[in-house]
Motif scaffolding. Structure first.
Motif, short mmCIF file in Angstrom:
data_model
loop_
_atom_site.label_atom_id
_atom_site.label_comp_id
_atom_site.label_asym_id
_atom_site.label_seq_id
_atom_site.Cartn_x
_atom_site.Cartn_y
_atom_site.Cartn_z
N HIS A 191 0.52 21.25 -80.95
CA HIS A 191 0.72 21.98 -82.20
C HIS A 191 -0.48 22.84 -82.59
O HIS A 191 -0.47 23.43 -83.67
CB HIS A 191 1.05 20.99 -83.33
CG HIS A 191 0.06 19.88 -83.50
ND1 HIS A 191 0.24 18.64 -82.95
CD2 HIS A 191 -1.11 19.82 -84.17
CE1 HIS A 191 -0.78 17.85 -83.26
NE2 HIS A 191 -1.61 18.55 -84.00
N ASP A 192 -1.52 22.93 -81.74
CA ASP A 192 -2.62 23.86 -82.00
C ASP A 192 -2.57 25.07 -81.08
O ASP A 192 -3.55 25.82 -80.96
CB ASP A 192 -3.97 23.15 -81.82
CG ASP A 192 -4.19 22.06 -82.85
OD1 ASP A 192 -3.86 22.29 -84.03
OD2 ASP A 192 -4.67 20.98 -82.47
N SER A 193 -1.43 25.29 -80.44
CA SER A 193 -1.33 26.39 -79.47
C SER A 193 -1.54 27.75 -80.13
O SER A 193 -1.89 28.72 -79.44
CB SER A 193 0.03 26.35 -78.77
OG SER A 193 1.09 26.45 -79.73
N ASP A 194 -1.34 27.84 -81.45
CA ASP A 194 -1.54 29.11 -82.14
C ASP A 194 -3.01 29.50 -82.22
O ASP A 194 -3.33 30.62 -82.61
CB ASP A 194 -0.97 29.04 -83.56
CG ASP A 194 -1.64 27.96 -84.40
OD1 ASP A 194 -1.74 26.82 -83.92
OD2 ASP A 194 -2.06 28.26 -85.54
N MET A 195 -3.90 28.59 -81.85
CA MET A 195 -5.34 28.86 -81.90
C MET A 195 -5.88 29.41 -80.59
O MET A 195 -7.06 29.70 -80.47
CB MET A 195 -6.10 27.59 -82.27
CG MET A 195 -5.78 27.04 -83.65
SD MET A 195 -6.48 28.04 -84.95
CE MET A 195 -8.23 27.63 -84.79
#
Length: 394
Positions: free
Chosen positions: A283-287
């Protein structure tokens, strides 16, 4: 002729004004860029007391990522304190570069096995960092900490929680991650004149990399040695401490404990290092974004330009976990868009020496040779000589 001279003068003056204006504009832009390196998200507090709070951490809603929320306790009459979560243990430092959080933890005071009873083996509970659920973000560092035990004639073991290995479930075999033995023999605490913490009244040992933990089970057993029951303390102290801190404080800590064990256990705040990272495959792939930097890992960079992904994981586990650093020659917060700003090496001559003309470049700097006037021996003429130095590009 007079009119022509006046026209040329006006043209020259206009050019000067343009040049000065451009220089001023460039200076203003450079200053603005240098001051734009963010620490926290826009509108969010960057500090709590004297502690910097960099994103992904934050103390207000909308200022942190899930699991990185902190509380700034600003109770009147005392200095502000930064706390984990909604008011847990105290935070004494956060490092973006190392991916660590330093917190204050307490010693665990335990009743030692009954002298003379070699079968006195028990689980005495657990050591905890005192951190509530952080959505799997924070874990005890096995790189920066040591397991320490103080007392006489016992074997202390850290055990990973869960299943048959959990002391609370009465597991017998145990999944050991650290074992430490302290011996005093007949002289009891008088032997604590040796403050090396190498096994005489005190022992220390690394913690084996295992699952990502915030607490461990503790198991004690008696060492089969001849000793007088009255010469040994019935109270042992167990804790997990930052290695560098313990090296600096080991002597005074052991001396305090040898005199007043209970007071030492109750009063000492022990720095413990936690590690943290992001889940770039979760869920941190947007970073994380693709990168054409040949030095990037797997062609991935973090949300800021001029940043790199560090896939070293937490506590020895790197499955889908990573943290970020600014690229070489840049500094700031890689977890914020445009958070990594160029370092002006020319403004830091102590760190980036240059004995010529220093020119700042994106991510680096150039040190060029100086021109100087020298006189050739035996002549009365001065010649312009250029020192034979290569331009230095770091």
């Amino acid at each position: 002729m007079e009119l022509l001279s006046s026209s040329r003068s006006t043209s020259t003056e206009a050019k000067r004004i343009v040049v000065v204006s451009l220089v001023f504009l460039l200076f203003t832009v450079a200053t603005a860029v240098a001051a734009a390196a963010p620490v926290a998200l826009p509108g969010c507090p960057e500090t709590c007391g004297n502690i910097t709070v960099p994103y992904p951490f934050g103390t207000r809603h909308g200022c942190f990522r899930e699991g990185f929320n902190l509380t700034c306790d600003e109770t009147p009459g005392r200095p502000p304190r930064l706390l984990v979560g909604d008011g847990g243990v105290e935070v004494v430092g956060i490092s973006l570069a190392d991916g660590t959080v330093r917190i204050h933890t307490k010693m665990l005071g335990v009743s030692l096995p009954v002298p003379g009873n070699s079968s006195s083996i028990r689980f005495n509970g657990s050591w905890s960092a005192g951190v509530m659920d952080t959505a799997g973000r924070l874990f005890v560092s096995t790189t920066h900490n040591r397991f320490v035990a103080m007392g006489c004639n016992f074997l202390a073991t850290l055990v990973v929680h869960g299943g048959d290995d959990d002391p609370a479930s009465g597991g017998g075999k145990g999944n050991y991650v650290s074992v430490c033995a302290a011996l005093c023999a007949d002289d009891g605490f008088e032997l604590l004149g040796d403050t090396s913490c190498s096994g005489v009244g005190c022992c220390q040992t690394p913690i084996a990399a295992s699952a990502l933990e915030l607490s461990y089970g503790v198991r004690l057993s008696e060492l089969a040695v001849q000793s007088s029951a009255s010469s040994t303390s019935s109270l042992g102290a167990l804790f997990i401490a930052e290695q560098e801190w313990f090296v600096r404080n080991a002597t005074i800590l052991q001396l305090d404990y040898s005199g007043e064990p209970q007071r030492t256990i109750d009063s000492w705040a022990v720095p413990t290092v936690l590690e943290w990272s992001l889940q770039y495959m979760g869920h941190d792939s947007d970073m994380f974004f693709g990168s054409d930097d040949p030095n990037s890992i797997g062609g991935i960079r973090c949300i800021s330009l001029n940043s790199t992904m560090v896939e070293d994981g937490v506590a020895g586990s790197n499955v889908g976990r990573a943290r970020c650093n600014c690229s070489k020659g840049f500094e700031g917060n890689p977890y914020i868009a445009n958070g990594c700003q160029d370092i002006d090496e020319c403004q830091q001559p102590d760190l980036y020496p240059c004995h010529g003309i220093c020119t700042n470049l994106p991510g680096t700097y150039r040190c060029s040779s100086k021109k100087r006037i020298s006189s050739l021996p035996g002549t009365k003429y001065d010649f312009l000589l250029l020192e034979k130095r290569f331009s230095l590009l770091l």
